[in-house]
Motif scaffolding. Sequence first.
Motif, PDB file in Angstrom:
ATOM      1  N   GLY A  10       0.847  -1.197   0.000  1.00 53.31           N
ATOM      2  CA  GLY A  10       0.000   0.000   0.000  1.00 53.31           C
ATOM      3  C   GLY A  10       0.879   1.243   0.000  1.00 53.31           C
ATOM      4  N   LEU A  40       1.893  -5.219  -6.540  1.00 49.29           N
ATOM      5  CA  LEU A  40       1.421  -6.418  -5.864  1.00 49.29           C
ATOM      6  C   LEU A  40      -0.030  -6.219  -5.424  1.00 49.29           C
ATOM      7  N   ASP A  41      -0.922  -6.984  -6.065  1.00 46.44           N
ATOM      8  CA  ASP A  41      -2.329  -6.955  -5.651  1.00 46.44           C
ATOM      9  C   ASP A  41      -2.467  -7.919  -4.472  1.00 46.44           C
ATOM     10  N   ALA A  64      -1.946  -0.945   3.089  1.00 45.69           N
ATOM     11  CA  ALA A  64      -3.032  -1.024   2.097  1.00 45.69           C
ATOM     12  C   ALA A  64      -4.371  -1.213   2.803  1.00 45.69           C
ATOM     13  N   ASN A  67     -10.734   1.687   1.911  1.00 47.59           N
ATOM     14  CA  ASN A  67     -11.124   2.720   2.879  1.00 47.59           C
ATOM     15  C   ASN A  67     -12.419   3.441   2.540  1.00 47.59           C
ATOM     16  N   VAL A  82      -9.700  -7.010   0.774  1.00 50.89           N
ATOM     17  CA  VAL A  82      -8.484  -6.231   1.065  1.00 50.89           C
ATOM     18  C   VAL A  82      -8.236  -6.120   2.575  1.00 50.89           C
ATOM     19  N   TYR A 104      -2.276  -1.794  10.114  1.00 56.95           N
ATOM     20  CA  TYR A 104      -3.017  -0.649  10.663  1.00 56.95           C
ATOM     21  C   TYR A 104      -4.510  -0.924  10.686  1.00 56.95           C
ATOM     22  N   THR A 106      -8.384   0.696  12.754  1.00 59.65           N
ATOM     23  CA  THR A 106      -9.189   1.912  12.817  1.00 59.65           C
ATOM     24  C   THR A 106     -10.046   2.017  14.076  1.00 59.65           C
ATOM     25  N   ASP A 107     -10.399   3.235  14.423  1.00 63.36           N
ATOM     26  CA  ASP A 107     -11.366   3.494  15.505  1.00 63.36           C
ATOM     27  C   ASP A 107     -12.754   2.949  15.152  1.00 63.36           C
ATOM     28  N   TYR A 130     -17.202  -1.661   6.767  1.00 62.13           N
ATOM     29  CA  TYR A 130     -15.772  -1.314   6.790  1.00 62.13           C
ATOM     30  C   TYR A 130     -15.168  -1.698   8.146  1.00 62.13           C
ATOM     31  N   LYS A 134     -12.262  -4.509   8.928  1.00 65.86           N
ATOM     32  CA  LYS A 134     -10.990  -4.150   9.565  1.00 65.86           C
ATOM     33  C   LYS A 134     -10.781  -4.966  10.842  1.00 65.86           C
ATOM     34  N   VAL A 152      -5.270   3.600  14.013  1.00 60.27           N
ATOM     35  CA  VAL A 152      -5.141   5.039  13.792  1.00 60.27           C
ATOM     36  C   VAL A 152      -6.526   5.599  13.487  1.00 60.27           C
ATOM     37  N   LEU A 155      -6.743  10.041   9.667  1.00 63.90           N
ATOM     38  CA  LEU A 155      -5.370  10.345   9.247  1.00 63.90           C
ATOM     39  C   LEU A 155      -5.313  11.643   8.448  1.00 63.90           C
ATOM     40  N   ARG A 162      -6.071  13.750   0.889  1.00 65.82           N
ATOM     41  CA  ARG A 162      -7.517  13.616   0.697  1.00 65.82           C
ATOM     42  C   ARG A 162      -8.213  13.377   2.032  1.00 65.82           C
TER      43      ARG A 162
HETATM   44  N1  LIG Z   1      -7.560   7.480   6.208  1.00 70.49           N
HETATM   45  C1  LIG Z   1      -8.030   7.456   7.446  1.00 70.49           C
HETATM   46  O1  LIG Z   1      -8.568   8.454   7.964  1.00 70.49           O
HETATM   47  C2  LIG Z   1      -7.917   6.207   8.272  1.00 70.49           C
HETATM   48  C3  LIG Z   1      -8.620   6.143   9.483  1.00 70.49           C
HETATM   49  C4  LIG Z   1      -8.496   4.998  10.255  1.00 70.49           C
HETATM   50  C5  LIG Z   1      -7.685   3.961   9.835  1.00 70.49           C
HETATM   51  N2  LIG Z   1      -7.035   4.041   8.641  1.00 70.49           N
HETATM   52  C6  LIG Z   1      -6.196   2.912   8.240  1.00 70.49           C
HETATM   53  O2  LIG Z   1      -4.864   3.383   8.043  1.00 70.49           O
HETATM   54  C7  LIG Z   1      -4.235   2.636   6.992  1.00 70.49           C
HETATM   55  C8  LIG Z   1      -3.683   3.583   5.933  1.00 70.49           C
HETATM   56  O3  LIG Z   1      -4.774   4.328   5.378  1.00 70.49           O
HETATM   57  P1  LIG Z   1      -4.554   5.436   4.245  1.00 70.49           P
HETATM   58  O4  LIG Z   1      -5.449   6.578   4.548  1.00 70.49           O
HETATM   59  O5  LIG Z   1      -3.101   5.686   4.035  1.00 70.49           O
HETATM   60  O6  LIG Z   1      -5.143   4.671   2.995  1.00 70.49           O
HETATM   61  P2  LIG Z   1      -5.133   5.102   1.451  1.00 70.49           P
HETATM   62  O7  LIG Z   1      -4.533   6.444   1.281  1.00 70.49           O
HETATM   63  O8  LIG Z   1      -6.506   4.834   0.944  1.00 70.49           O
HETATM   64  O9  LIG Z   1      -4.129   4.038   0.846  1.00 70.49           O
HETATM   65  C9  LIG Z   1      -4.448   2.695   0.768  1.00 70.49           C
HETATM   66  C10 LIG Z   1      -3.617   2.094  -0.330  1.00 70.49           C
HETATM   67  O10 LIG Z   1      -3.954   0.705  -0.418  1.00 70.49           O
HETATM   68  C11 LIG Z   1      -3.954   0.368  -1.787  1.00 70.49           C
HETATM   69  N3  LIG Z   1      -4.724  -0.838  -2.064  1.00 70.49           N
HETATM   70  C12 LIG Z   1      -6.066  -0.978  -2.089  1.00 70.49           C
HETATM   71  N4  LIG Z   1      -6.388  -2.229  -2.456  1.00 70.49           N
HETATM   72  C13 LIG Z   1      -5.226  -2.893  -2.667  1.00 70.49           C
HETATM   73  C14 LIG Z   1      -4.887  -4.200  -3.089  1.00 70.49           C
HETATM   74  N5  LIG Z   1      -5.844  -5.090  -3.394  1.00 70.49           N
HETATM   75  N6  LIG Z   1      -3.581  -4.531  -3.185  1.00 70.49           N
HETATM   76  C15 LIG Z   1      -2.609  -3.638  -2.915  1.00 70.49           C
HETATM   77  N7  LIG Z   1      -2.864  -2.387  -2.526  1.00 70.49           N
HETATM   78  C16 LIG Z   1      -4.154  -2.005  -2.403  1.00 70.49           C
HETATM   79  C17 LIG Z   1      -4.567   1.586  -2.463  1.00 70.49           C
HETATM   80  O11 LIG Z   1      -4.274   1.573  -3.826  1.00 70.49           O
HETATM   81  P3  LIG Z   1      -5.306   2.294  -4.860  1.00 70.49           P
HETATM   82  O12 LIG Z   1      -5.249   3.746  -4.535  1.00 70.49           O
HETATM   83  O13 LIG Z   1      -4.757   1.918  -6.182  1.00 70.49           O
HETATM   84  O14 LIG Z   1      -6.657   1.701  -4.565  1.00 70.49           O
HETATM   85  C18 LIG Z   1      -3.880   2.724  -1.695  1.00 70.49           C
HETATM   86  O15 LIG Z   1      -2.662   3.098  -2.297  1.00 70.49           O
HETATM   87  C19 LIG Z   1      -5.306   1.662   6.480  1.00 70.49           C
HETATM   88  O16 LIG Z   1      -5.178   0.431   7.151  1.00 70.49           O
HETATM   89  C20 LIG Z   1      -6.604   2.312   6.911  1.00 70.49           C
HETATM   90  O17 LIG Z   1      -7.674   1.393   7.068  1.00 70.49           O
HETATM   91  C21 LIG Z   1      -7.125   5.142   7.846  1.00 70.49           C
END
Ligand SMILES: NC(=O)c1ccc[n+]([C@@H]2O[C@H](COP(=O)([O-])OP(=O)(O)OC[C@H]3O[C@@H](n4cnc5c(N)ncnc54)[C@H](OP(=O)(O)O)[C@@H]3O)[C@@H](O)[C@H]2O)c1
Length: 288
Positions: A10, A40-41, A64, A67, A82, A104, A106-107, A130, A134, A152, A155, A162
Motif C-alpha cells: 500500500g 502487488l495486488d 493497504a 477505505n 483487502v 493498521y 481503525t477506531d 468497513y 478491519k 489510527v 489520518l 484527501r
Molecule cells: N484514512 C483514514 O482516515 C484512516 C482512518 C483509520 C484507519 N485508517 C487505516 O490506516 C491505513 C492507511 O490508510 P490510508 O489513509 O493511508 O489509505 P489510502 O490512502 O486509501 O491508501 C491505501 C492504499 O492501499 C492500496 N490498495 C487498495 N487495495 C489494494 C490491493 N488489493 N492490493 C494492494 N494495494 C491495495 C490503495 O491503492 P489504490 O489507490 O490503487 O486503490 C492505496 O494506495 C489503512 O489500514 C486504513 O484502514 C485510515
Amino acid sequence: MPTRRVMVTGAAGQLGGVICEQFGGGHDDYDVTALTRADLDLTDHDAVQRAVHDTQPGLIINCAAYNRVDDAEDDAVAALAVNAFAVRSLARAATRVGAILVHYSTDFVFDGTAGVPYTEADEPNPGNVYGSSKLIGEWFALDVPSAYVIRVESLFGGSPARSSVDWIIDAILGRREVRVFTDRIVSPSYVHDVARATRSLVESDAATGLFHCVNSGHGTWWEVAEEIARQVGAEPRLVPASLETARLRAARPRYCALSNAKLSAAGVALKSWQDALRRHLRSRRSVD
Ligand SMILES: NC(=O)c1ccc[n+]([C@@H]2O[C@H](COP(=O)([O-])OP(=O)(O)OC[C@H]3O[C@@H](n4cnc5c(N)ncnc54)[C@H](OP(=O)(O)O)[C@@H]3O)[C@@H](O)[C@H]2O)c1
C-alpha cells in the motif's frame, strides 16, 4: 543494528508514502521494498506468498486498505478481500519467513457509545461493513507470532492529501462554506507522527500486540475546524452537521476518542492534535 529488509505494501497511499520515507529516507538501517497495488495486488494470495518469499523481509508493514466506508456497505466482498483476507495472506507469508508484521486498523471497530477514550482492552463492536472487515483483519494479523496492530484515526498529512482535515483546511482558506459534525468526537492522527511512532515501536522492547496511535487529546470535528481557522487566522464559514441528519450510508461511531496511554507506556509519546495541525499547516505553506 544490521540492515533490516522492510516490505511496505500500500506504498502509494496516504500513510504508505510516509512510512516509506520514515524507513527509507537516508537510513542505512533499513532496506525498503515499496510495493504499490500495481506492483502487488494483495488479494492475489499466491502472488503475496511469492513476493514475500522472494524479498525475505524481516519486517512487513501493511498500509493497504479498502477505505471507502460508504461504498463498503454495498460491496462487502471487496472490503473483506483487502481488509481481511489479504491480511490473512500477508500473515501466512510473514509467519513462513519469520517476519514481524505491522498492520493498521481503525477506531471504526468501536460502536462509539463510550464516554471516555477507548483503550486496547475495550470490546470492539463495529457498526458498519468497513469496521467489521478491519476487525477481522486485526484478528488475522494478530495470528502472526510477532505482529503489531496499530489503530489510527482520521489520518491527515499524507500525499495525496484527501483527508477530512485537508478538506476543511482547503475550504477555510478558500473562504468556502464547509459542513462539519458537531457531534462526532475524534482523535486525529498525523501520518508523520504515526510513521515515527511505528518506527519507534518496532525498534523498542515493547511486546507485540495491539496499540492505539493517535495524537493526544480529542475534540469534535467542529472544534477541529475552529482550531484550524484559529491557526490560519481566517474567519471560517462552518455549517453545523449532525450524525442524525447527515444520512450517510454507513453508520459512523459518535465517540471515537482513542487513548494512546499504552503506546506512551511503551515509551512512544505523541504530541497533541493541535500541535500536529500546526506542523501540518507549516509544511503545507512550505510547499505552496
Ligand atoms: N484514512 C483514514 O482516515 C484512516 C482512518 C483509520 C484507519 N485508517 C487505516 O490506516 C491505513 C492507511 O490508510 P490510508 O489513509 O493511508 O489509505 P489510502 O490512502 O486509501 O491508501 C491505501 C492504499 O492501499 C492500496 N490498495 C487498495 N487495495 C489494494 C490491493 N488489493 N492490493 C494492494 N494495494 C491495495 C490503495 O491503492 P489504490 O489507490 O490503487 O486503490 C492505496 O494506495 C489503512 O489500514 C486504513 O484502514 C485510515
